[in-house]
Design a protein around this motif. Structure first.
Motif, short mmCIF file in Angstrom:
data_model
loop_
_atom_site.label_atom_id
_atom_site.label_comp_id
_atom_site.label_asym_id
_atom_site.label_seq_id
_atom_site.Cartn_x
_atom_site.Cartn_y
_atom_site.Cartn_z
N ASP A 11 0.92 -5.84 -8.99
CA ASP A 11 0.03 -6.71 -8.23
C ASP A 11 0.83 -7.83 -7.57
O ASP A 11 2.05 -7.90 -7.66
N ARG A 12 0.10 -8.74 -6.89
CA ARG A 12 0.74 -9.78 -6.10
C ARG A 12 1.51 -10.78 -6.95
O ARG A 12 2.40 -11.47 -6.46
N LEU A 41 -3.99 -6.15 -4.94
CA LEU A 41 -2.88 -5.24 -4.62
C LEU A 41 -2.75 -5.14 -3.10
O LEU A 41 -3.13 -4.14 -2.48
N PRO A 42 -2.24 -6.19 -2.44
CA PRO A 42 -2.21 -6.21 -0.96
C PRO A 42 -1.31 -5.15 -0.35
O PRO A 42 -1.44 -4.84 0.83
N SER A 43 -0.39 -4.55 -1.14
CA SER A 43 0.50 -3.53 -0.59
C SER A 43 -0.17 -2.17 -0.45
O SER A 43 0.37 -1.28 0.20
N ILE A 44 -1.34 -1.98 -1.06
CA ILE A 44 -2.04 -0.70 -0.99
C ILE A 44 -2.95 -0.68 0.23
O ILE A 44 -3.82 -1.53 0.39
N SER A 45 -2.74 0.29 1.10
CA SER A 45 -3.55 0.41 2.30
C SER A 45 -4.93 0.98 1.95
O SER A 45 -5.18 1.43 0.83
#
Length: 248
Positions: A11-12, A41-45
């Motif tokens: 996670d962030r 989880l900003p990296s997950i599109s």
């Protein structure tokens, strides 16, 4: 197992999640609000999120359907009324709808600067039609409007606000000073720049009384050096000070 390691995430804040933990996260939040997972989880599109939801068994078949021509027609027809789009497409999340609108190239037209009428709507807690959320947020900052304070003022009501402001301003002030201070504080509250609670009101009252006194020479207003000493003469305050100065 290799599969579990591939599906785990970070996670962030840098915390690592196992496959079982991620399955619990998706089961808890995916159906309710995907924005929670996107923020955590900003990296997950969006596509990766759907695939993971399918992998964890928390997605129904209808959730993974591609937008149909009918759905896209609704988006084009109702844009930028996101509330209406969400009502007509209940199987789609708000985030999914916004992302799809961006991919379709739907953009709100530039409406130019906010008009006085739109500013008045913002101060009443209303949303000007056609204005986006980010645009409204930036305008709130520019106008000095605190949204939480404005909500409290609107909930309190006009009459109750006047009574509260009237009770905060000291009654020992001269009448004209007190009336002007009440007007200033009341206007600050209406414009969403001051909360109607006691402590912010007292601070605003203090500033208002100081500002009001400075507008009156007999209450400590700054005196200009070019001000005339007498109505029927040309002598100024600066001339008087110069003549009274001791010369060596």
């Amino acid at each position: 197992m290799p599969g579990k390691k591939r599906i785990s995430a970070v996670d962030r804040s840098g915390r690592e999640y196992s496959c079982d933990e991620m399955r619990l996260v998706f089961k808890t939040f995916y159906k309710k609000n995907t924005a929670v997972i996107a923020k955590m989880l900003p990296s997950i599109s969006e596509d990766a999120m759907r695939k993971r939801a399918k992998f964890y068994g928390v997605m129904e078949a209808r959730d993974y359907e591609i937008y149909s021509d009918c759905h896209i027609a609704i988006l084009r027809d109702k844009f930028p009324d996101y509330a209406e789009m969400e009502r007509l497409l209940p199987e789609r999340s708000a985030r999914s709808i916004r992302v799809r609108c961006r991919r379709l190239g739907l953009r709100q037209p530039h409406l130019g600067d906010f008009t006085p009428e739109e500013d008045a709507m913002l101060r009443r807690g209303e949303k000007p039609p056609g204005r986006g959320q980010q645009s409204i947020y930036r305008r709130h900052l520019r106008l000095g409007i605190d949204k939480s304070s404005l909500k409290k003022v609107l909930a309190l009501g006009e009459e109750a606000l006047r009574e509260r402001v009237n009770s905060i301003v000291p009654r020992g002030l001269p009448r004209h000073i007190r009336e002007e201070a009440i007007q200033i504080v009341h206007m600050l509250c209406i414009e969403g720049k001051c909360s109607p609670e006691d402590e912010p009101l007292r601070a605003a009252c203090k500033r208002a009384v100081t500002a009001t006194r400075k507008m009156h020479p007999d209450w400590g207003a700054p005196l200009s050096m070019d001000a005339k000493l007498f109505d029927d003469g040309s002598a100024t305050v600066g001339d008087r000070i110069s003549s009274d100065t001791f010369h060596f």
